[in-house]
Scaffold this motif. Structure first.
Motif, PDB file in Angstrom:
ATOM      1  N   LEU A 173     -19.007 -66.717 -57.031  1.00  0.00           N
ATOM      2  CA  LEU A 173     -18.682 -66.155 -55.714  1.00  0.00           C
ATOM      3  C   LEU A 173     -17.324 -65.475 -55.707  1.00  0.00           C
ATOM      4  O   LEU A 173     -17.141 -64.442 -55.039  1.00  0.00           O
ATOM      5  CB  LEU A 173     -18.731 -67.265 -54.664  1.00  0.00           C
ATOM      6  CG  LEU A 173     -20.114 -67.875 -54.400  1.00  0.00           C
ATOM      7  CD1 LEU A 173     -20.000 -69.068 -53.457  1.00  0.00           C
ATOM      8  CD2 LEU A 173     -21.072 -66.829 -53.838  1.00  0.00           C
ATOM      9  N   LEU A 174     -16.381 -66.039 -56.441  1.00  0.00           N
ATOM     10  CA  LEU A 174     -15.062 -65.410 -56.535  1.00  0.00           C
ATOM     11  C   LEU A 174     -15.153 -64.099 -57.317  1.00  0.00           C
ATOM     12  O   LEU A 174     -14.582 -63.074 -56.908  1.00  0.00           O
ATOM     13  CB  LEU A 174     -14.071 -66.359 -57.211  1.00  0.00           C
ATOM     14  CG  LEU A 174     -13.728 -67.645 -56.449  1.00  0.00           C
ATOM     15  CD1 LEU A 174     -12.913 -68.581 -57.337  1.00  0.00           C
ATOM     16  CD2 LEU A 174     -12.971 -67.343 -55.159  1.00  0.00           C
ATOM     17  N   ILE A 175     -15.862 -64.127 -58.429  1.00  0.00           N
ATOM     18  CA  ILE A 175     -15.959 -62.932 -59.284  1.00  0.00           C
ATOM     19  C   ILE A 175     -16.654 -61.787 -58.552  1.00  0.00           C
ATOM     20  O   ILE A 175     -16.295 -60.613 -58.739  1.00  0.00           O
ATOM     21  CB  ILE A 175     -16.692 -63.287 -60.598  1.00  0.00           C
ATOM     22  CG1 ILE A 175     -15.762 -64.135 -61.484  1.00  0.00           C
ATOM     23  CG2 ILE A 175     -17.162 -62.048 -61.336  1.00  0.00           C
ATOM     24  CD1 ILE A 175     -16.442 -64.749 -62.685  1.00  0.00           C
ATOM     25  N   GLN A 176     -17.638 -62.104 -57.718  1.00  0.00           N
ATOM     26  CA  GLN A 176     -18.336 -61.058 -56.969  1.00  0.00           C
ATOM     27  C   GLN A 176     -17.393 -60.228 -56.110  1.00  0.00           C
ATOM     28  O   GLN A 176     -17.698 -59.068 -55.793  1.00  0.00           O
ATOM     29  CB  GLN A 176     -19.415 -61.682 -56.079  1.00  0.00           C
ATOM     30  CG  GLN A 176     -20.619 -62.216 -56.815  1.00  0.00           C
ATOM     31  CD  GLN A 176     -21.567 -62.969 -55.898  1.00  0.00           C
ATOM     32  OE1 GLN A 176     -21.443 -62.912 -54.663  1.00  0.00           O
ATOM     33  NE2 GLN A 176     -22.521 -63.685 -56.485  1.00  0.00           N
ATOM     34  N   ARG A 177     -16.256 -60.830 -55.716  1.00  0.00           N
ATOM     35  CA  ARG A 177     -15.306 -60.131 -54.836  1.00  0.00           C
ATOM     36  C   ARG A 177     -14.207 -59.406 -55.611  1.00  0.00           C
ATOM     37  O   ARG A 177     -13.305 -58.817 -55.015  1.00  0.00           O
ATOM     38  CB  ARG A 177     -14.661 -61.116 -53.860  1.00  0.00           C
ATOM     39  CG  ARG A 177     -15.458 -61.311 -52.581  1.00  0.00           C
ATOM     40  CD  ARG A 177     -16.635 -62.187 -52.776  1.00  0.00           C
ATOM     41  NE  ARG A 177     -17.495 -62.243 -51.581  1.00  0.00           N
ATOM     42  CZ  ARG A 177     -18.610 -62.945 -51.525  1.00  0.00           C
ATOM     43  NH1 ARG A 177     -18.994 -63.662 -52.576  1.00  0.00           N
ATOM     44  NH2 ARG A 177     -19.358 -62.938 -50.438  1.00  0.00           N
TER      45      ARG A 177
END
Length: 316
Positions: free
Chosen positions: A183-187
């Motif tokens: 979820l962090l990497i998606q941003r």
């Protein structure tokens, strides 16, 4: 926050990036002792930040580097945001707020086993002022909460503000840690790797060693003592004529003579225990045998003294 490679060639990192590769910075924010450092260590897959049951263990913005085939995530673990009572506390809060303006995504950590409290609401209000950076709410420590507590906490956190995602996880047993990373990497924005493959942190070895000594010293001490302990490595070098032994000389600083006695313990037993515990961790970090010499010194009220804060590495 300078990204490694901003003004360097791609080859300086030893690799090239493929189309769709993401890289950037995330930070964890939360009140003290909600599991931020433990979660960062779990994401990195190695211990890069010390942990303790004592609140406000983290005193620096520690960076841990998560390597994925399609991404590189740099997690910045910040001190717990709190109402400061000392100059050191004010500087730590300032560090947290400045970090919020420099990252690509924010992880707001709230523990599953405790009701949402004033500290969580205070941080949520602070985050409401961060307009352009996506925020993911992370309900931590699910391993020590019941399923009902977790469900209720997810609802309670959802009422604190507008979040890009809300996710429960446990760094202790690995539950959904990878999902938090996803979820962090998606941003993150698309871009090349910021650090060489294999790097897990950019913390200097001497700083990490000082932190490991402080972690050992924190275990089992009285409630009023943890915030008064600081550690500085004065000297570190391979022993002359030896390739398998590193000599490390460090000072533990406290604020009062009575605290010095607590650290030393009866006939020096506690200090020896601190040294033994720290040495084991340091040897694992360095991959070699270590001789650790610890000394204790009193710096009266160093948490409130700008000169002493600079001396101990806490700059304006």
């Amino acid at each position: 926050m300078r990204r490694v490679g901003d003004n360097d060639s791609v080859t300086s990192l030893g690799n090239t990036t493929t189309e769709g590769f993401r890289s950037g910075f995330a930070c964890f924010i939360g009140r003290p002792n909600v599991g931020k450092s433990t979660l960062m260590n779990a994401l990195v897959g190695s211990k890069v930040a010390i942990t303790s049951s004592r609140p406000q263990t983290t005193r620096r913005a520690i960076r841990g580097i998560v390597h994925r085939p399609n991404a590189q995530l740099v997690v910045v673990d910040t001190p717990g945001l709190h109402k400061p009572k000392t100059l050191l506390g004010e500087r730590l809060d300032s560090l947290v707020r400045s970090t919020l303006t420099e990252v690509d995504v924010i992880g707001f950590c709230v523990p599953a086993d405790q009701p949402v409290g004033p500290g969580d609401k205070f941080i949520a209000r602070e985050l409401a002022n961060v307009k352009k950076t996506p925020i993911i709410a992370i309900v931590t420590k699910t391993d020590i909460a019941t399923p009902q507590q977790v469900a209720e906490q997810l609802l309670a956190v959802g009422r604190l503000g507008e979040f890009a995602d809300i996710v429960p996880c446990s760094a202790a047993d690995g539950f959904q840690v990878d999902l938090v990373g996803d979820l962090l990497i998606q941003r993150l924005p698309e871009g090349m790797a910021l650090y060489p493959e294999g790097d897990l942190t950019d913390e200097p070895e001497q700083v990490m060693i000082a932190e490991l000594v402080r972690e050992a010293a924190l275990e089992g001490v009285r409630d009023e003592l943890p915030h008064s302990i600081a550690v500085v490595v004065d000297e570190m070098a391979p022993r002359e004529g030896r390739t398998d032994l590193v000599d490390i000389y460090a000072h533990l600083y406290v604020e009062r003579s009575s605290q010095k006695g607590i650290i030393i313990g009866h006939k020096g037993e506690r200090l020896r225990a601190v040294g033994a515990a720290a040495r084991k961790q340091i040897e694992a970090l360095l991959g070699t045998r270590v001789y650790l010499d610890l000394r204790i010194k009193v710096l009266k009220d160093w948490q409130r003294d700008p000169k002493q804060l600079r001396r101990l590495g806490f700059y304006d």
